[in-house]
Design a protein around this motif. Structure first.
Motif, PDB file in Angstrom:
ATOM      1  N   ASN A 120       0.856  -1.188   0.000  1.00  0.00           N
ATOM      2  CA  ASN A 120       0.000   0.000   0.000  1.00  0.00           C
ATOM      3  C   ASN A 120       0.893   1.238   0.000  1.00  0.00           C
ATOM      4  N   ARG A 121       0.545   2.200  -0.836  1.00  0.00           N
ATOM      5  CA  ARG A 121       1.276   3.460  -0.887  1.00  0.00           C
ATOM      6  C   ARG A 121       1.111   4.203   0.431  1.00  0.00           C
ATOM      7  N   ASN A 127       1.489   7.257   6.553  1.00  0.00           N
ATOM      8  CA  ASN A 127       0.034   7.096   6.505  1.00  0.00           C
ATOM      9  C   ASN A 127      -0.393   6.510   5.171  1.00  0.00           C
ATOM     10  N   ASN A 128      -1.290   5.539   5.231  1.00  0.00           N
ATOM     11  CA  ASN A 128      -1.783   4.878   4.030  1.00  0.00           C
ATOM     12  C   ASN A 128      -2.511   5.887   3.143  1.00  0.00           C
ATOM     13  N   LEU A 129      -2.156   5.909   1.848  1.00  0.00           N
ATOM     14  CA  LEU A 129      -2.780   6.825   0.902  1.00  0.00           C
ATOM     15  C   LEU A 129      -4.026   6.246   0.245  1.00  0.00           C
ATOM     16  N   GLY A 130      -4.347   4.999   0.554  1.00  0.00           N
ATOM     17  CA  GLY A 130      -5.526   4.371  -0.039  1.00  0.00           C
ATOM     18  C   GLY A 130      -5.246   3.912  -1.462  1.00  0.00           C
ATOM     19  N   GLY A 131      -6.297   3.575  -2.152  1.00  0.00           N
ATOM     20  CA  GLY A 131      -6.137   3.058  -3.509  1.00  0.00           C
ATOM     21  C   GLY A 131      -5.948   1.558  -3.502  1.00  0.00           C
ATOM     22  N   GLU A 132      -5.858   1.006  -4.674  1.00  0.00           N
ATOM     23  CA  GLU A 132      -5.712  -0.433  -4.835  1.00  0.00           C
ATOM     24  C   GLU A 132      -4.301  -0.874  -4.437  1.00  0.00           C
TER      25      GLU A 132
END
Length: 181
Positions: A120-121, A127-132
């Motif tokens: 995860n980016r 902090n997690n940036l979200g997305g696939e």
């Protein structure tokens, strides 16, 4: 260049990736990630290579580090760090670009092959940036010590041919599921 020198730098002598991801887009295949194990005992990273972290960015060279989770569970977390330049200050240094973990079980009940790492980016503060998530797969060239070090609960299980796997999923049959954690 002599024949011996040419053989030294041939594609056959290049290190083979231990972790790799390829995606199909419009009938063409693109390598998203390719990592080779670290063979230098004087450095702390477990693997290094290239990864495309976002669609709108080029691939970057990253180092992979394996750490124990802080929760005391014994599970591992994998961080990818890349050499970056801060756009505001112009400062250069290494920055965490993604965190990952291995897939030892699935909530949807599908088969587990102990060969998948999901990244995860993250932003500059972790902090997690979200997305696939970016799925990177263990290859046949992955040494057993790296596979175990990544945190897999079992040895890698070869995936069945795609047609067989789809038929097994439809029939509700297939390989044993991974352990529940």
């Amino acid at each position: 260049m002599s024949t011996q020198e040419a053989e030294q730098f041939s594609p056959q002598s290049a290190p083979k990736p231990a972790l790799r991801s390829v995606r199909e887009k419009d009938g063409k295949y693109f390598e998203i990630a390719s990592f080779t194990p670290n063979n230098n005992p004087s450095t702390k990273h477990a693997f290094s290579g290239m990864i495309k972290i976002a669609e709108d960015q080029d691939r970057v060279f990253a180092y992979g580090f394996i750490h124990d989770r802080k929760d005391g569970s014994g599970r591992k977390v994998i961080s990818l760090n890349a050499h970056m330049t801060d756009q505001a200050s112009g400062e250069q240094g290494y920055k965490q670009i993604a965190t990952g973990s291995v897939v030892n079980h699935r909530g949807d009940g599908k088969d587990v092959y102990f060969d998948t790492v999901l990244f995860n980016r993250v932003d500059g503060k972790g902090n997690n940036l979200g997305g696939e998530p970016i799925a990177v797969f263990v290859t046949d060239n992955c040494p057993d010590d790296l596979h175990a070090g990544l945190g897999f609960a079992e040895k890698r299980i070869p995936r069945p041919p795609k047609d067989t796997a789809e038929q097994a999923d439809e029939a509700g049959a297939g390989r044993p599921r991974g352990p529940r954690m």
